[in-house]
Design an enzyme around this catalytic site. Structure first.
Site, PDB file in Angstrom:
ATOM      1  N   ASP A 154      24.409 -26.535  84.482  1.00 11.53           N
ATOM      2  CA  ASP A 154      24.510 -27.631  85.458  1.00 11.53           C
ATOM      3  C   ASP A 154      25.261 -27.133  86.701  1.00 11.53           C
ATOM      4  OD1 ASP A 154      24.344 -30.234  86.472  1.00 11.53           O
ATOM      5  OD2 ASP A 154      26.125 -30.941  85.406  1.00 11.53           O
ATOM      6  N   GLU A 162      23.998 -25.181  92.010  1.00  9.25           N
ATOM      7  CA  GLU A 162      23.418 -25.022  93.371  1.00  9.25           C
ATOM      8  C   GLU A 162      24.181 -23.975  94.175  1.00  9.25           C
ATOM      9  OE1 GLU A 162      24.222 -27.915  91.879  1.00  9.25           O
ATOM     10  OE2 GLU A 162      22.159 -28.240  91.247  1.00  9.25           O
ATOM     11  N   ASP A 210      19.971 -36.208  88.691  1.00  8.98           N
ATOM     12  CA  ASP A 210      20.671 -37.488  88.853  1.00  8.98           C
ATOM     13  C   ASP A 210      19.931 -38.566  89.637  1.00  8.98           C
ATOM     14  OD1 ASP A 210      22.386 -35.900  87.508  1.00  8.98           O
ATOM     15  OD2 ASP A 210      23.966 -35.912  89.011  1.00  8.98           O
TER      16      ASP A 210
HETATM   17  O1  MIG Z   1      29.036 -34.146  88.692  1.00  4.54           O
HETATM   18  O2  MIG Z   1      28.150 -33.133  83.535  1.00  4.54           O
HETATM   19  O3  MIG Z   1      23.108 -33.636  86.643  1.00  4.54           O
HETATM   20  O4  MIG Z   1      23.163 -34.543  84.012  1.00  4.54           O
HETATM   21  O5  MIG Z   1      25.605 -35.584  83.075  1.00  4.54           O
HETATM   22  C1  MIG Z   1      28.088 -34.522  87.730  1.00  4.54           C
HETATM   23  C2  MIG Z   1      28.066 -34.421  84.073  1.00  4.54           C
HETATM   24  C3  MIG Z   1      27.885 -33.398  86.759  1.00  4.54           C
HETATM   25  C4  MIG Z   1      25.488 -33.667  86.720  1.00  4.54           C
HETATM   26  C5  MIG Z   1      24.274 -33.558  85.859  1.00  4.54           C
HETATM   27  C6  MIG Z   1      24.310 -34.649  84.826  1.00  4.54           C
HETATM   28  C7  MIG Z   1      25.551 -34.521  83.999  1.00  4.54           C
HETATM   29  C8  MIG Z   1      26.785 -34.581  84.902  1.00  4.54           C
HETATM   30  N1  MIG Z   1      26.699 -33.545  85.923  1.00  4.54           N
END
Ligand code: MIG
Length: 691
Positions: free
Chosen positions: A318, A321, A396
């Site tokens: 996650d 980017e 999201d």
């Molecule tokens: O700032 O890990 O897209 O699926 O639940 C949010 C918490 C960070 C973004 C991900 C989302 C995940 C969430 N993350």
């Protein structure tokens, strides 16, 4: 089609008859801040696809799309850019004049203006590697791909940039997630709910950031998860797989092994003066590994050892980017240096490659640590070629109908960009889904490669039973249908790994000659045989469906329909319109609670006879679903050629599926009992008296 470059650098694309179909309007020019600008004249009625993950319609014409991987926090239709850009543009020319593709090779921030500013002109701009104080002129470097059809273009593009590996078969199971399931007891209850209380099939349980100790990657919270190994062993005993989230940010904490080691060994991104870049994310201040350095990728990959030893089955990358806390779009600053596989450069050129390389480090690490198992990694960010390493989800979005509607063209364009193993958070991420929204979202997603429910931290639970009846029963039935379709879906995954053919395809994939399909993005093909028309509107109990040329069977009623044309299809809550292409053999297996719970026994071939004089060819691909033995020939590929009155079944490969019953069900149209044939075997079978 061919491209010519004139002495002054103009590029002209001509069709087979020599007519100009795309022409550079001016050789590359530069803006005051050094952006390189390429202007192409392309017929104003051309259609555009691809470009990775876009909250846009399938046909991207008339939009401006930015290539700069960005965490939008949450997004809805029209927001751009998002997490994963692919600067591959497919151009479909009207009136059967063919198609071509353009891949921009530059990784710096770029813009594709598809006729918004100037109708009939595609404008590509690439940011200068050094826009200030004295701008350096940027460059545009692109590769052109030629093929008569979008389908063949995608095949060529993925031949050049890579294809998905064969993910383990369980990746196609149903996955359940929320931000976050904790502590351990909550996870155990979730498992019991699936297996005992509600009896809904499920494979993947995903652990979001709360499993970690203060969000330190590669650790476990000792209070919430005192015995990860014991927990995971028990979950495995019930047939679950466990996927843990990992973020790129490493907490800047000298008492934390990963940070200390990374610092000592020079693994983190630095400013030109040598200071390590530190930025805030979940754990507080963090350092960021430079995944563009092969040494760092190896280190990072090896860090997954402890997770694997605890029994973790897959990894979810996650925030890569990379996203930082702070103002919108916050990321690593432009001047920060990267290795770029020895070439060296700063974040302006490395940014878009960051997620790709994190995903690569992870997948390569898992493959090294467990050489005989196939890695399963999903990533949020990526770039051209990320499909070689991972699957992806569209992150999201919101729990509303507009986001459900938006998901479909996103997944379609991702597939045309080479990234085919995708899906969206079922029920939507931010906000509160209603039972109806969840069910409609699920009904579509059981035909998507990645089928996972997920929701954000402040939302109520989004599980198949969260709204009681009638939703629970419908949800269970659709998830069961997905498990029965596993032989079919796994074959589609195999086709994708072989040839880059997306699992979920726009209708134009198979019907490019039909202009109606060029902008159609509220229905889709799943694999070779199925056409799916999800319900995307609140309260709808019927919808219009376009059937392209050919004969189609209603999956639920066996009604025979002839395309092309629009029909009105029934879509009560317990059903979405699904049609089967005549001539198809759709392989299905028994119901099961999780992948591998039982063998594909019986294997049921659903046969949908073609029109008189036609023949349909279908495949079924099988292997052990987990190891890489298939690469040594341990697979079994079945080919079914179905024509009027005749089924020819041939096989190839060494995999032995074990003793099992194979039956065929011949669908003969509405009102006609289907005919069941027991114990069929490879060879030629005459069906004259039946079809
Ligand atoms: O700032 O890990 O897209 O699926 O639940 C949010 C918490 C960070 C973004 C991900 C989302 C995940 C969430 N993350």
């Amino acid at each position: 089609m061919r491209a010519t470059v004139s002495p002054d650098g103009r590029i002209t694309v001509r069709d087979a008859d020599g007519a100009v179909i795309a022409e550079e309007a001016a050789p590359v020019s530069w803006t005051a801040d050094g952006r390189a600008v390429l202007r192409w004249r392309i017929p104003p009625d051309a259609h555009f696809y691809g470009l990775g993950e876009r909250a846009a319609p399938l046909d991207l014409r008339g939009g401006v799309y930015v290539n700069w991987n960005t965490d939008p926090r949450t997004y809805g239709p029209g927001d751009d850019p998002l997490y994963l850009c692919v600067p591959f543009l497919l151009v479909l020319l009207p009136e059967g004049r063919g198609a071509f593709g353009l891949l921009l090779e530059n990784s710096a921030r770029s813009w594709f203006d598809l006729g918004r500013t100037e109708p009939g002109v595609v404008r590509i701009e690439v940011e200068s590697p050094h826009p200030s104080p004295t701008p350096l002129r940027g460059e545009v470097s692109c590769i052109l791909f030629f093929a008569p059809t979008v389908a063949e273009l995608v095949e060529r593009f993925t031949e050049a940039t890579g294809r998905h590996p064969l993910f383990p078969r369980w990746a196609l199971g149903y996955h359940q997630c929320r931000w976050s399931y904790y502590p351990e007891e909550r996870v155990r209850r979730l498992a019991r709910d699936f297996r005992e209380t509600y009896r809904v099939p499920c494979d993947g349980i995903h652990l979001d950031i709360h499993y970690m100790d203060g969000y330190r990657v590669f650790t476990w919270d000792p209070r919430r998860f005192p015995d990860p190994k014991g927990l995971i062993a028990d979950l495995h005993g019930q047939g679950f797989k466990v996927v843990t989230i990992i973020d790129p940010g490493v907490k800047a904490d000298r008492n934390y092994r990963v940070f200390r080691e990374g610092l000592e060994r020079g693994m983190f991104c630095r400013y030109p003066d040598g200071r390590v870049f530190i930025g805030p994310v979940w754990p507080g201040n963090c350092a960021f590994p430079d995944f563009t350095d092969p040494r760092v990728r190896e280190w990072w990959g090896d860090l997954h050892r402890d997770l694997l030893e605890a029994g973790v089955d897959g990894v979810w990358d996650d925030m890569n980017e990379p996203a930082l806390f702070g103002e919108d779009g916050a990321t690593i600053p432009g001047p920060v240096r990267h290795n770029l596989d020895g070439a060296g450069g700063d974040h302006r050129v490395a940014h878009n490659l960051y997620g790709l390389n994190m995903a690569r480090a992870t997948a390569e690490g898992l493959a090294r640590l467990r050489p005989d198992r196939r890695p399963f990694v999903i990533t949020r960010s990526g770039w051209t070629g990320v499909q070689r390493y991972t699957a992806h989800w569209t992150a999201d979005n919101r729990s509303d109908w507009a986001s459900l509607r938006q998901t479909l063209p996103m997944v379609l364009n991702l597939g045309l960009s080479g990234i085919a193993f995708t899906g969206s958070d079922i029920g939507g991420f931010e906000g509160f889904a209603t039972g109806e929204l969840f069910t409609r979202w699920l009904q579509m997603s059981v035909f998507f490669p990645f089928c996972r429910a997920h929701t954000y931290f402040a939302s109520h639970d989004q599980e198949p039973w969260s709204w009681g009846e009638p939703y629970l029963s419908v949800n269970r039935e659709f998830i069961q249908l997905r498990y029965q379709l596993l032989p079919y879906l796994y074959t589609a995954l195999w086709q994708c790994a072989q040839r880059g053919v997306p699992i979920v395809r726009p209708l134009l994939w198979a019907s490019q000659d039909d202009p109606t399909t060029h902008t159609l993005d509220d229905e889709f093909l799943c694999g070779d045989a199925l056409l799916v028309a999800p319900v995307l509107e609140e309260g709808a109990t019927r919808r219009r469906v376009y059937l392209p040329a050919g004969r189609w069977y209603d999956f639920w009623t066996d009604d025979v329909l002839e395309g092309p044309g629009w029909i009105e299809a029934e879509a009560p809550l317990e059903r979405i319109p699904v049609f089967v292409r005549a001539g198809a053999a759709v392989p299905m297996g028994p119901e099961m609670d999780y992948v591998g719970q039982r063998p594909t026994d019986p294997l049921t071939l659903h046969l949908y006879p073609p029109a008189e004089g036609q023949e349909g060819v279908s495949f079924l691909y099988e292997d052990d679903g987990e190891t890489i033995a298939y690469q040594r020939g341990e697979y079994l590929l079945h080919r079914f050629a179905l024509s009027t009155g005749r089924l020819e079944w041939t096989t190839e490969g060494d995999h032995n599926p074990g003793p099992r019953r194979v039956e065929a069900i011949i669908h003969r149209g509405a009102g006609q009992e289907p005919v069941r044939l027991e114990d069929i075997a490879p060879g030629v079978r005459r069906l004259d008296h039946l079809i």
